[in-house]
Design a protein around this motif. Structure first.
Motif, short mmCIF file in Angstrom:
data_model
loop_
_atom_site.label_atom_id
_atom_site.label_comp_id
_atom_site.label_asym_id
_atom_site.label_seq_id
_atom_site.Cartn_x
_atom_site.Cartn_y
_atom_site.Cartn_z
N ALA A 200 13.39 2.45 8.14
CA ALA A 200 12.13 2.03 7.51
C ALA A 200 11.28 3.25 7.15
O ALA A 200 10.64 3.29 6.10
CB ALA A 200 11.35 1.10 8.43
N GLY A 201 11.30 4.27 8.01
CA GLY A 201 10.55 5.49 7.74
C GLY A 201 11.08 6.22 6.51
O GLY A 201 10.31 6.75 5.71
N GLU A 202 12.40 6.24 6.35
CA GLU A 202 13.00 6.87 5.17
C GLU A 202 12.61 6.11 3.91
O GLU A 202 12.31 6.71 2.88
CB GLU A 202 14.52 6.94 5.31
N LYS A 203 12.64 4.77 3.98
CA LYS A 203 12.25 3.97 2.81
C LYS A 203 10.79 4.22 2.45
O LYS A 203 10.43 4.29 1.29
CB LYS A 203 12.50 2.49 3.07
N LYS A 204 9.93 4.35 3.47
CA LYS A 204 8.51 4.61 3.22
C LYS A 204 8.33 5.97 2.57
O LYS A 204 7.54 6.12 1.63
CB LYS A 204 7.72 4.53 4.52
N LYS A 205 9.07 6.97 3.02
CA LYS A 205 8.98 8.30 2.41
C LYS A 205 9.38 8.24 0.94
O LYS A 205 8.74 8.85 0.09
CB LYS A 205 9.88 9.30 3.15
N ASP A 206 10.45 7.49 0.66
CA ASP A 206 10.88 7.36 -0.73
C ASP A 206 9.82 6.67 -1.57
O ASP A 206 9.55 7.06 -2.71
CB ASP A 206 12.21 6.58 -0.81
N ALA A 207 9.20 5.60 -1.02
CA ALA A 207 8.14 4.90 -1.75
C ALA A 207 6.93 5.80 -1.96
O ALA A 207 6.30 5.76 -3.03
CB ALA A 207 7.73 3.63 -0.99
N ASP A 208 6.60 6.63 -0.96
CA ASP A 208 5.48 7.55 -1.10
C ASP A 208 5.74 8.59 -2.19
O ASP A 208 4.83 8.99 -2.91
CB ASP A 208 5.19 8.26 0.23
N LYS A 209 7.00 9.01 -2.33
CA LYS A 209 7.33 9.96 -3.40
C LYS A 209 7.15 9.31 -4.77
O LYS A 209 6.73 9.95 -5.72
CB LYS A 209 8.78 10.43 -3.24
N GLU A 210 7.47 8.03 -4.86
CA GLU A 210 7.34 7.30 -6.13
C GLU A 210 5.89 7.02 -6.48
O GLU A 210 5.56 6.80 -7.64
CB GLU A 210 8.10 5.96 -6.05
N TRP A 211 5.01 7.01 -5.51
CA TRP A 211 3.61 6.62 -5.71
C TRP A 211 2.93 7.47 -6.77
O TRP A 211 2.27 6.97 -7.66
CB TRP A 211 2.84 6.72 -4.40
N GLY A 212 3.10 8.76 -6.70
CA GLY A 212 2.40 9.65 -7.61
C GLY A 212 2.99 9.72 -9.00
O GLY A 212 2.35 10.20 -9.93
N LYS A 213 4.20 9.26 -9.18
CA LYS A 213 4.84 9.34 -10.50
C LYS A 213 4.27 8.30 -11.43
O LYS A 213 4.02 7.16 -11.05
CB LYS A 213 6.35 9.13 -10.36
N ALA A 214 4.05 8.67 -12.67
CA ALA A 214 3.56 7.72 -13.66
C ALA A 214 4.61 6.65 -13.87
O ALA A 214 5.76 6.95 -14.17
CB ALA A 214 3.26 8.44 -14.98
N GLY A 215 4.22 5.42 -13.67
CA GLY A 215 5.15 4.31 -13.85
C GLY A 215 6.09 4.11 -12.69
O GLY A 215 7.02 3.33 -12.78
N GLY A 216 5.89 4.84 -11.57
CA GLY A 216 6.76 4.69 -10.41
C GLY A 216 6.57 3.35 -9.74
O GLY A 216 5.60 2.63 -9.99
N ALA A 217 7.51 2.99 -8.89
CA ALA A 217 7.47 1.69 -8.24
C ALA A 217 6.21 1.51 -7.41
O ALA A 217 5.63 0.43 -7.37
CB ALA A 217 8.70 1.51 -7.35
N GLY A 218 5.75 2.57 -6.74
CA GLY A 218 4.56 2.46 -5.91
C GLY A 218 3.30 2.21 -6.71
O GLY A 218 2.44 1.42 -6.35
#
Length: 147
Positions: free
Chosen positions: A121-139
């Motif tokens: 779950a921690g790894e998935k959260k890290k991946d989601a956090d990386k996506e957060w800042g990207k324009a159009g990312g999943a987060g």
């Protein structure tokens, strides 16, 4: 047929060396405790099976089979060793291994021992956090930003 004296002497020294090796390895494990090697899901599963069957398998029993606080016989010796290995693995997983020594032969400690789901779950959260800042990312889409 009788063996020559040189052959008997040779076998004697080989058996002495083998016995010394076995004693040294036993002393290493008994004095220094378990190493951090081999802390796998299989160890955790075997510990859980023992805990389900015996509770605390290291609990001492008197000759009548009743629990005692003094000397006695363990509920189950093999399961007691599994419990001790599990306890050692739990300690290893919590150790600070910033220098990479870790008490292992290969230098790697299973930091996710007995909590694999949390680590995943921690790894998935890290991946989601990386996506957060990207324009159009999943987060950012999930938060209502973007199209």
């Amino acid at each position: 047929r009788i063996l020559p004296l040189e052959t008997v002497d040779h076998f004697f020294w080989i058996s002495c060396f083998a016995m010394r090796t076995i004693l040294a390895s036993t002393l290493f494990v008994s004095v220094l405790g378990w190493t951090c090697d081999g802390c796998t899901t299989g160890v955790a599963v075997r510990y859980q099976e023992c805990a389900r069957e015996f509770g605390n398998p290291c609990q001492e029993l008197n000759p009548e089979g009743l629990l005692t606080k003094g000397q006695g016989q363990k509920k189950d010796q093999a399961c007691c060793m599994r419990k001790e290995q599990h306890d050692a693995c739990m300690s290893c997983a919590l150790k600070d291994d910033s220098h990479g020594t870790g008490g292992t032969v290969n230098g790697q400690v299973n930091k996710c021992y007995y909590r694999e789901a949390d680590c995943l779950a921690g790894e998935k959260k890290k991946d989601a956090d990386k996506e957060w800042g990207k324009a159009g990312g999943a987060g950012s889409k999930a938060a209502g930003y973007g199209l």
